[in-house]
Design a protein around this motif. Structure first.
Motif, PDB file in Angstrom:
ATOM      1  N   ASP A 142       0.285  -1.196   0.530  1.00 21.99           N
ATOM      2  CA  ASP A 142       0.409   0.118   0.258  1.00 21.99           C
ATOM      3  C   ASP A 142       0.307   1.095   0.219  1.00 21.99           C
ATOM      4  OD1 ASP A 142      -2.191  -1.299  -0.261  1.00 21.99           O
ATOM      5  OD2 ASP A 142      -2.745  -1.807   2.426  1.00 21.99           O
ATOM      6  N   ALA A 143       2.260   0.979   0.745  1.00 22.64           N
ATOM      7  CA  ALA A 143       3.173   2.824   1.043  1.00 22.64           C
ATOM      8  C   ALA A 143       3.595   2.343  -0.755  1.00 22.64           C
ATOM      9  CB  ALA A 143       3.748   2.101   1.727  1.00 22.64           C
ATOM     10  N   LEU A 144       3.744   1.505  -1.066  1.00 24.04           N
ATOM     11  CA  LEU A 144       4.585   1.849  -2.469  1.00 24.04           C
ATOM     12  C   LEU A 144       3.731   2.688  -3.329  1.00 24.04           C
ATOM     13  CD1 LEU A 144       6.786   1.310  -4.234  1.00 24.04           C
ATOM     14  CD2 LEU A 144       6.367  -0.982  -4.442  1.00 24.04           C
ATOM     15  N   ALA A 145       2.215   1.525  -3.843  1.00 24.86           N
ATOM     16  CA  ALA A 145       1.385   2.091  -4.448  1.00 24.86           C
ATOM     17  C   ALA A 145       1.087   3.661  -4.556  1.00 24.86           C
ATOM     18  CB  ALA A 145       0.183   1.137  -3.661  1.00 24.86           C
ATOM     19  N   GLY A 146       0.756   4.065  -2.935  1.00 28.78           N
ATOM     20  CA  GLY A 146       1.370   5.498  -2.726  1.00 28.78           C
ATOM     21  C   GLY A 146       1.875   6.325  -3.304  1.00 28.78           C
ATOM     22  N   GLU A 147       2.855   6.262  -3.756  1.00 25.47           N
ATOM     23  CA  GLU A 147       4.277   6.722  -4.422  1.00 25.47           C
ATOM     24  C   GLU A 147       4.186   6.280  -5.995  1.00 25.47           C
ATOM     25  OE1 GLU A 147       7.847   6.460  -1.611  1.00 25.47           O
ATOM     26  OE2 GLU A 147       6.678   6.527  -0.365  1.00 25.47           O
TER      27      GLU A 147
END
Length: 461
Positions: free
Chosen positions: A187-192
């Motif tokens: 999720d964190a990577l998808a946000g970036e």
């Protein structure tokens, strides 16, 4: 008629090759097409004129890629009164250096599933960061417009296995080295980066992103005064006799010493003949995203992703002009040639990879597909150092050409001109390329290795 380049008169020519000339005809020459997306999105450039006539110089540097450009620049710094001829078979930015993915990587980098570089982490980091510092200085000093971005990069895994086998050991090594990094879950990577297609990633801040064709052009267009660049000037034969004699289609160069920076083509000059593995690598670049598509993607405005497995996975960039790069697909290519049909197959594969990662961008198409040639060795070692009495080499960068090529060229120039540099011992500690088996076994072995990497790591595609 022989024309001296640079200093008046003819420099003394020395060699240690004996009384009989050692002449080698270059049997395979680079043939680049006009498909390179990085250069196609730039404005036109007027190349330097080809060599016409015979010249004499103190130094000849063959190949105006990362290694050759760095070597020529450093020679001019070390020996400001010497004349230096730099020969490029094609045009700056159209060669392999202008066709890569545009990552200047500062940390150990795994090719395939190998983590061998972690064993020499301090050496690799010192070499890579010296190369980045050199490029950074050149970009700043000359105002080279190449989208030079100290953005860092994400090393990402598509699967739980990739996270466990590659990312976790990488993160532990970074922690032991005291290197800064961030661990990102899906999720964190998808946000970036805008896509949930990855299981996890390790972000490190030291990598620089840029347009490789623009940087290569810029370096070639801002060489020191003592360097004379001739483009569209392939070397057709080399003779080691009282120095070096290089024949070209319309002229020749006679020099006291030479630095060879032709990567996989070094074998054509008689060096590392059964030690280098040329590989064709395919890439595609989309058209620019519309504003609506940019909003649909989300994430940061500039990023780069290297895959947990470089052979099976997909290298990706999101550029400042809102294009997405896909690099995936490798083939053993000892002939240094690809067909149009092979590139079209690569484009279809890239479109499939793109759709699986960016389903929200269904109308985005690939605008450019091209091929560059990388050079690998069996043991991951570079072809570096003195290879004949008056010849030094900086070749075989093992798919990390920007930093390894640049530092190889700098250190070859230091070694050849007698300048002390502690990093030379670091480079030498990387070893030399191991000999390959006979050609038919090499072809079979490389094909099986590449195919095996893709099959056994298909979870990362």
């Amino acid at each position: 008629m022989t024309t001296p380049v640079g200093r008046e008169g003819t420099p003394g020519l020395t060699g240690e090759t004996g009384t009989m000339p050692d002449t080698r005809t270059i049997g395979v020459l680079p043939v680049n097409d006009t498909t390179n997306g990085w250069s196609r999105i730039l404005g036109p450039r007027t190349p330097r004129a080809p060599l016409a006539g015979d010249v004499v110089a103190d130094w000849a540097v063959v190949g105006a890629g990362w290694a050759g450009l760095a070597a020529a620049r450093r020679l001019a710094e070390n020996r400001p009164d010497d004349s230096i001829v730099l020969l490029e078979a094609d045009e700056a930015g159209e060669n392999a250096s202008g066709r890569n993915s545009g990552f200047a990587i500062d940390l150990p980098h795994n090719v395939g599933d190998s983590l061998a570089e972690l064993e020499g982490s301090h050496r690799f980091m010192a070499l890579a960061r010296a190369a980045i510092d050199h490029l950074d200085e050149a970009v700043g000093d000359h105002g080279i417009d190449c989208d030079w971005s100290r953005r860092g990069k994400y090393h990402a895994a598509r699967s739980e296995r990739g996270k466990r086998e590659i990312l976790e050991p990488f993160a532990r090594e970074l922690e032991a080295l005291g290197e800064p990094f961030r661990w990102l879950d899906q999720d964190a990577l998808a946000g970036e980066v805008g896509t949930p297609a990855f299981h996890a990633a390790v972000y490190t801040p030291g990598c620089v992103l840029f347009n490789p064709a623009a940087l290569t052009r810029g370096l070639a267009d801002h060489l020191p005064e003592g360097v004379h660049l001739y483009e569209n000037t392939p070397v057709t034969s080399m003779t080691l006799r009282n120095g070096v004699e290089l024949a070209t289609p319309e002229g020749s160069v006679r020099a006291a010493r030479m630095i060879l920076a032709t990567n996989g083509f070094a074998r054509e000059f008689g060096f590392f003949r059964r030690h280098l593995v040329p590989v064709a690598a395919h890439a595609s670049l989309t058209r620019p995203l519309s504003e609506a598509e940019r909003q649909a993607l989300g994430g940061e405005d500039d990023w780069g992703i290297t895959p947990a497995n470089a052979i099976a996975g997909v290298t990706m960039r999101f550029t400042r002009d809102h294009r997405i790069l896909i690099r995936q697909g490798f083939r053993y290519a000892p002939e240094f040639r690809v067909t149009g049909s092979e590139q079209m197959t690569a484009r279809r594969d890239h479109e499939t990879c793109f759709r699986s990662r960016f389903p929200m961008l269904g109308d985005v198409t690939m605008e450019h597909t091209w091929t560059g040639f990388i050079c690998l060795s069996r043991n991951g070692a570079p072809g570096f150092g003195q290879v004949a009495g008056n010849v030094w080499a900086a070749v075989c960068q093992n798919a990390v050409g920007v930093t390894k090529g640049t530092i190889g060229g700098l250190l070859a120039a230091d070694m050849a001109s007698g300048r002390d540099n502690d990093l030379i011992s670091y480079m030498e500690s990387l070893g030399t390329p191991q000999a390959l088996p006979p050609a038919f076994l090499t072809r079979l072995g490389v094909k099986l290795r590449l195919g095996g990497e893709v099959w056994f790591n298909r979870h990362e595609k």
